[in-house]
Scaffold this motif. Structure first.
Motif, short mmCIF file in Angstrom:
data_model
loop_
_atom_site.label_atom_id
_atom_site.label_comp_id
_atom_site.label_asym_id
_atom_site.label_seq_id
_atom_site.Cartn_x
_atom_site.Cartn_y
_atom_site.Cartn_z
N THR A 37 1.00 -1.12 0.15
CA THR A 37 0.33 -0.27 -0.13
C THR A 37 1.05 1.15 -0.30
O THR A 37 1.98 1.50 0.67
CB THR A 37 -0.27 0.03 1.30
N THR A 39 0.54 5.44 0.38
CA THR A 39 -0.36 6.51 0.64
C THR A 39 0.68 7.81 0.40
O THR A 39 1.21 8.04 0.48
CB THR A 39 -1.02 6.84 1.86
N THR A 41 1.13 11.98 0.58
CA THR A 41 0.43 12.77 1.54
C THR A 41 1.58 14.16 1.41
O THR A 41 2.53 13.65 0.55
CB THR A 41 0.12 12.30 2.84
N HIS A 137 -4.45 13.57 0.32
CA HIS A 137 -3.18 11.98 0.34
C HIS A 137 -4.12 11.60 -1.07
O HIS A 137 -5.86 11.65 -1.34
CB HIS A 137 -3.52 11.81 1.48
N SER A 138 -3.95 10.45 -1.34
CA SER A 138 -4.26 9.65 -2.48
C SER A 138 -3.81 8.11 -1.79
O SER A 138 -2.04 8.00 -1.48
CB SER A 138 -3.73 9.75 -3.27
N ASP A 139 -4.05 6.53 -2.42
CA ASP A 139 -3.66 5.68 -1.79
C ASP A 139 -4.13 5.04 -3.34
O ASP A 139 -5.14 4.73 -4.09
CB ASP A 139 -5.17 4.99 -0.81
#
Length: 271
Positions: A37, A39, A41, A137-139
């Protein structure tokens, strides 16, 4: 996480048939894919924000939570070095399987409550931690591929991570075995490369994305890496016409669109 899991499965069923076929072939080594994963930010842009205690705050969280969570088998924190946005930070966690992503979140909550049993003190800590970052933010979630050259030892100094994000053509014209051949004859033999990882998109904003991560001791090693790569390519395919043919066939795997990003690791926050 149930909605995310269902969407992720759907995306995997759509994308995987167009990806490298050898990922589903019988394995001839000890490679087992894991899930990553990411993230992305950003630093808080408020000029009044005090960042003097940022690292100590993140180290405290890392020590009390991330390092104790056995479902997180690896983690890293990477800051902008050469990217389009100097406020960018990337937080990475690695898991054995998809289910562990959700289970690890549950474990994090348990560890948080154990580390800060007093609700007031807990809120105070996380308010401070949150204050360092913006709201945007993006994941993304990726699955690792077998093309890799793992780090052999932990570095106490920041390392340089050059990330190449390429869009797969997904039109069936490219041959995955060409990527495998290039990896064996060129990438794995490059002495300037400290480590190398590949992973493919599973869930997130770009279903075509393939990431290659090249790890170096210092920024200058990147230029030396490309110079040595050219020499290795010439040695592997000494006939110019054969070389051009191979590279042309290799490039058919990709749309021709890619992005380059360089980050620097934070050794104190790596697992």
């Amino acid at each position: 996480m149930k909605n995310v899991s269902n969407l992720g499965l759907a995306m995997c069923l759509f994308v995987c048939p167009f990806l490298f076929a050898q990922e589903s072939e019988p394995e001839t080594d000890d490679f087992k894919p894991v899930f990553i994963t990411m993230t992305t930010t950003h630093w808080n842009g408020d000029p009044e924000t005090d960042f003097s205690d940022w690292l100590e705050t993140e180290k405290e969280y890392f020590k009390k939570v991330t390092s104790k969570n056995d479902l997180i088998i690896g983690s890293g924190f990477y800051t902008h070095y050469f990217t389009p946005d100097n406020s960018e930070l990337v937080m990475v966690n690695v898991y054995q399987n998809w289910d562990d992503i959700e289970k690890a979140e549950e474990m994090n909550q348990k560890l948080i409550e154990e580390a800060w049993p007093d609700e007031t003190e807990r809120k105070k800590f996380f308010d401070k931690q949150t204050s360092y970052y913006g709201k945007e933010h993006s994941d993304e979630i990726y699955q690792t591929m077998r093309y890799r050259k793992p780090l052999t030892e932990r570095s106490e100094k920041p390392l340089i991570y050059y990330v190449r994000k390429s869009d797969l053509a997904m039109d069936g014209q490219g041959k995955p075995e060409n990527f495998k051949e290039f990896d064996e004859k060129v990438t794995q033999k490059n002495s300037k490369l400290k480590a190398y990882y590949t992973h493919r998109h599973i869930w997130g904003s770009n279903g075509r994305e393939l990431q290659e991560v090249f790890v170096f001791d210092k920024l200058g090693d990147i230029e030396d890496f490309f110079a040595e790569e050219e020499n290795l390519i010439s040695s592997a395919w000494p006939d110019e016409k054969e070389r051009e043919q191979f590279m042309g066939d290799l490039n058919k795997l990709f749309s021709g669109k890619h992005g380059d990003y360089i980050y620097r690791s934070v050794p104190e926050l790596q697992k």
